[in-house]
Motif scaffolding. Sequence first.
Motif, short mmCIF file in Angstrom:
data_model
loop_
_atom_site.label_atom_id
_atom_site.label_comp_id
_atom_site.label_asym_id
_atom_site.label_seq_id
_atom_site.Cartn_x
_atom_site.Cartn_y
_atom_site.Cartn_z
N UNK A 156 2.25 -7.22 24.13
CA UNK A 156 3.10 -7.71 23.04
C UNK A 156 4.17 -8.65 23.57
N UNK A 157 4.69 -8.37 24.77
CA UNK A 157 5.65 -9.27 25.41
C UNK A 157 5.02 -10.61 25.75
N UNK A 158 3.70 -10.63 25.92
CA UNK A 158 2.96 -11.87 26.23
C UNK A 158 2.55 -12.60 24.94
N UNK A 159 2.89 -12.02 23.76
CA UNK A 159 2.57 -12.68 22.50
C UNK A 159 1.35 -12.12 21.78
N UNK A 160 0.71 -11.12 22.35
CA UNK A 160 -0.46 -10.50 21.71
C UNK A 160 0.05 -9.31 20.87
N UNK A 161 0.44 -9.59 19.63
CA UNK A 161 1.11 -8.60 18.80
C UNK A 161 0.17 -7.55 18.21
N UNK A 162 -1.11 -7.82 18.18
CA UNK A 162 -2.07 -6.88 17.60
C UNK A 162 -2.93 -6.18 18.66
N UNK A 163 -2.38 -6.00 19.84
CA UNK A 163 -3.12 -5.37 20.93
C UNK A 163 -3.45 -3.91 20.59
N UNK A 164 -4.72 -3.57 20.83
CA UNK A 164 -5.16 -2.19 20.64
C UNK A 164 -5.56 -1.61 21.99
N UNK A 165 -5.15 -0.37 22.23
CA UNK A 165 -5.44 0.30 23.50
C UNK A 165 -6.10 1.65 23.21
N UNK A 166 -7.25 1.85 23.79
CA UNK A 166 -7.96 3.13 23.69
C UNK A 166 -8.14 3.68 25.10
N UNK A 167 -7.94 4.97 25.25
CA UNK A 167 -8.13 5.59 26.56
C UNK A 167 -9.25 6.61 26.44
N UNK A 168 -10.27 6.41 27.28
CA UNK A 168 -11.41 7.32 27.29
C UNK A 168 -11.29 8.20 28.53
N UNK A 169 -11.42 9.52 28.31
CA UNK A 169 -11.36 10.47 29.42
C UNK A 169 -12.79 10.79 29.84
N UNK A 170 -13.11 10.51 31.11
CA UNK A 170 -14.45 10.73 31.63
C UNK A 170 -14.38 11.77 32.75
N UNK A 171 -15.16 12.83 32.64
CA UNK A 171 -15.19 13.87 33.67
C UNK A 171 -15.65 13.26 34.99
N UNK A 172 -14.92 13.52 36.06
CA UNK A 172 -15.30 13.06 37.38
C UNK A 172 -16.35 14.01 37.94
#
Length: 189
Positions: A156-172
């Motif tokens: 958002x600081x770089x101007x990408x106001x609609x950034x979406x972040x998803x975090x996927x948890x993968x078993x090691x």
Amino acid sequence: EIDGLALTYPLVLKAQVLVGGDSLTFDYQQPKQYVIGGVNVSGTRFLDESVLINISGLVVGDTIDVPGEKISKAIQALWKQGLFSDVKIAISRIQSDRIFFDLQLQEKPRLSRFTFKGVGKSEADKIREKIKLERDRVITENVLASTKNVVREYFQDKGFLNTQVEIKEIKDSLLLNREILEIDVKKGK
């Protein structure tokens, strides 16, 4: 109420507990008093057992009503730590007026490593410095939420106001009770 007649039924609350192969019934309306004879911890690998027992508030030598409020408070105190995916308190045995408990805890997974998807290497390196995720850190809801927020704010600081972040948890698959976090970023316009 049937045709003006009030029907009342006595409320009977009982719990049946398996203790060393024997089945015991505890009456919630008439709790029995015991002296705590011992507290054991099972299911943990990385946490100090004496600290966990201390957090539970179950102190050897104290008297306790079974069933009772102290057991509920012990469960709540352990949940509040945010380190467990499951908390149970079992009665391991009863010897005359002494009761022995087993804190059956399942630790939340720890961070093995994390990767980025949807960003270039230089951006990933800059974000890595900001999110401060370390190996072996317990993966809590707070860790996931703050990681998402930091990544979103960076873009958002770089101007990408609609950034979406998803975090996927993968078993090691190589390490026990470890997870790999895959941070998927969609910058938008």
